[in-house]
Design a protein around this motif. Structure first.
Motif, PDB file in Angstrom:
ATOM      1  N   PRO A 174       0.820  -1.218   0.000  1.00  0.00           N
ATOM      2  CA  PRO A 174       0.000   0.000   0.000  1.00  0.00           C
ATOM      3  C   PRO A 174       0.854   1.268   0.000  1.00  0.00           C
ATOM      4  CG  PRO A 174      -0.728  -1.542   1.691  1.00  0.00           C
ATOM      5  CD  PRO A 174       0.567  -2.060   1.153  1.00  0.00           C
TER       6      PRO A 174
ATOM      7  N   THR B 165     -16.557   4.714   3.384  1.00  0.00           N
ATOM      8  CA  THR B 165     -15.728   3.875   2.521  1.00  0.00           C
ATOM      9  C   THR B 165     -15.184   4.688   1.355  1.00  0.00           C
ATOM     10  OG1 THR B 165     -17.627   3.154   1.210  1.00  0.00           O
ATOM     11  CG2 THR B 165     -17.006   1.766   3.092  1.00  0.00           C
TER      12      THR B 165
ATOM     13  N   LYS C 293      -7.355  -2.021  -4.171  1.00  0.00           N
ATOM     14  CA  LYS C 293      -7.600  -2.170  -2.733  1.00  0.00           C
ATOM     15  C   LYS C 293      -7.276  -0.858  -2.006  1.00  0.00           C
ATOM     16  CE  LYS C 293      -6.268  -4.871   1.267  1.00  0.00           C
ATOM     17  NZ  LYS C 293      -5.287  -5.788   1.816  1.00  0.00           N
TER      18      LYS C 293
ATOM     19  N   GLU D 153      -7.204   1.137   1.900  1.00  0.00           N
ATOM     20  CA  GLU D 153      -7.209   1.032   3.363  1.00  0.00           C
ATOM     21  C   GLU D 153      -7.246   2.442   3.939  1.00  0.00           C
ATOM     22  OE1 GLU D 153      -3.959  -1.295   5.007  1.00  0.00           O
ATOM     23  OE2 GLU D 153      -3.755  -2.319   3.083  1.00  0.00           O
TER      24      GLU D 153
ATOM     25  N   ARG E  49      -6.140   4.385   7.190  1.00  0.00           N
ATOM     26  CA  ARG E  49      -5.254   4.197   8.344  1.00  0.00           C
ATOM     27  C   ARG E  49      -5.156   5.489   9.153  1.00  0.00           C
ATOM     28  NH1 ARG E  49       0.102   1.243   5.810  1.00  0.00           N
ATOM     29  NH2 ARG E  49      -0.942  -0.596   4.927  1.00  0.00           N
TER      30      ARG E  49
END
Length: 155
Positions: free
Chosen positions: A27, A75, A129, A131, A133
């Motif tokens: 990532p 999201t 993908k 994420e 964080r």
């Protein structure tokens, strides 16, 4: 023998970077949630990463770009900007609320799916993908895929 040992040691030191494996495909920090509109409108971001080859480490090298969409539920969706047909960069047209590929006049819906059934694109835009964080950093696992094929094959 006296010169062979130092020469071998020097050769090992010289070739050490070639033997090392670089970390790839992880990532990458792209932006923060604050930079994304909450209404789901896509924003284009460059993806910068540290490139490491045998002897050099170069930070903040552009490796691609993504469109990010933030939704009300928190999201985030990431789509690769490269068209699956020929690899051209698609553009977001806010007035028409879709992505457009200038190379073959194809359009894609906001979710990346093919909008025009006559499109030469073999598949939808490639999703990546994402994420979240540290309470607001958007990290994307960036990857390019082969253009012109129906299946999503990593390049």
């Amino acid at each position: 023998i006296i010169t062979l040992i130092p020469a071998a040691a020097g050769l090992l030191v010289l070739l050490d970077p070639v033997r090392r494996k670089s970390a790839r495909g992880g990532p990458v920090l792209v932006t923060t949630l604050k930079a994304l509109p909450e209404n789901g409108e896509p924003r284009k971001f460059s993806v910068l990463a540290t490139r490491v080859d045998a002897w050099n480490r170069t930070p903040n090298v552009p490796i691609g770009a993504v469109y990010l969409q933030r939704f009300k539920d928190g999201t985030v969706r990431a789509l690769n900007v490269a068209c699956p047909h020929a690899g051209c960069f698609v553009e977001y047209r806010s007035g028409r609320n879709h992505y457009f590929c200038p190379c073959h006049n194809s359009s894609f819906a906001l979710d990346g799916k093919i909008q025009d059934p006559k499109s030469p694109s073999p598949r939808a835009l490639d999703d990546l993908k994402v994420e979240i964080r540290n309470g607001g950093e958007v990290w994307v696992t960036f990857q390019n895929f082969r253009a012109g094929v129906h299946d999503k094959v990593p390049a």
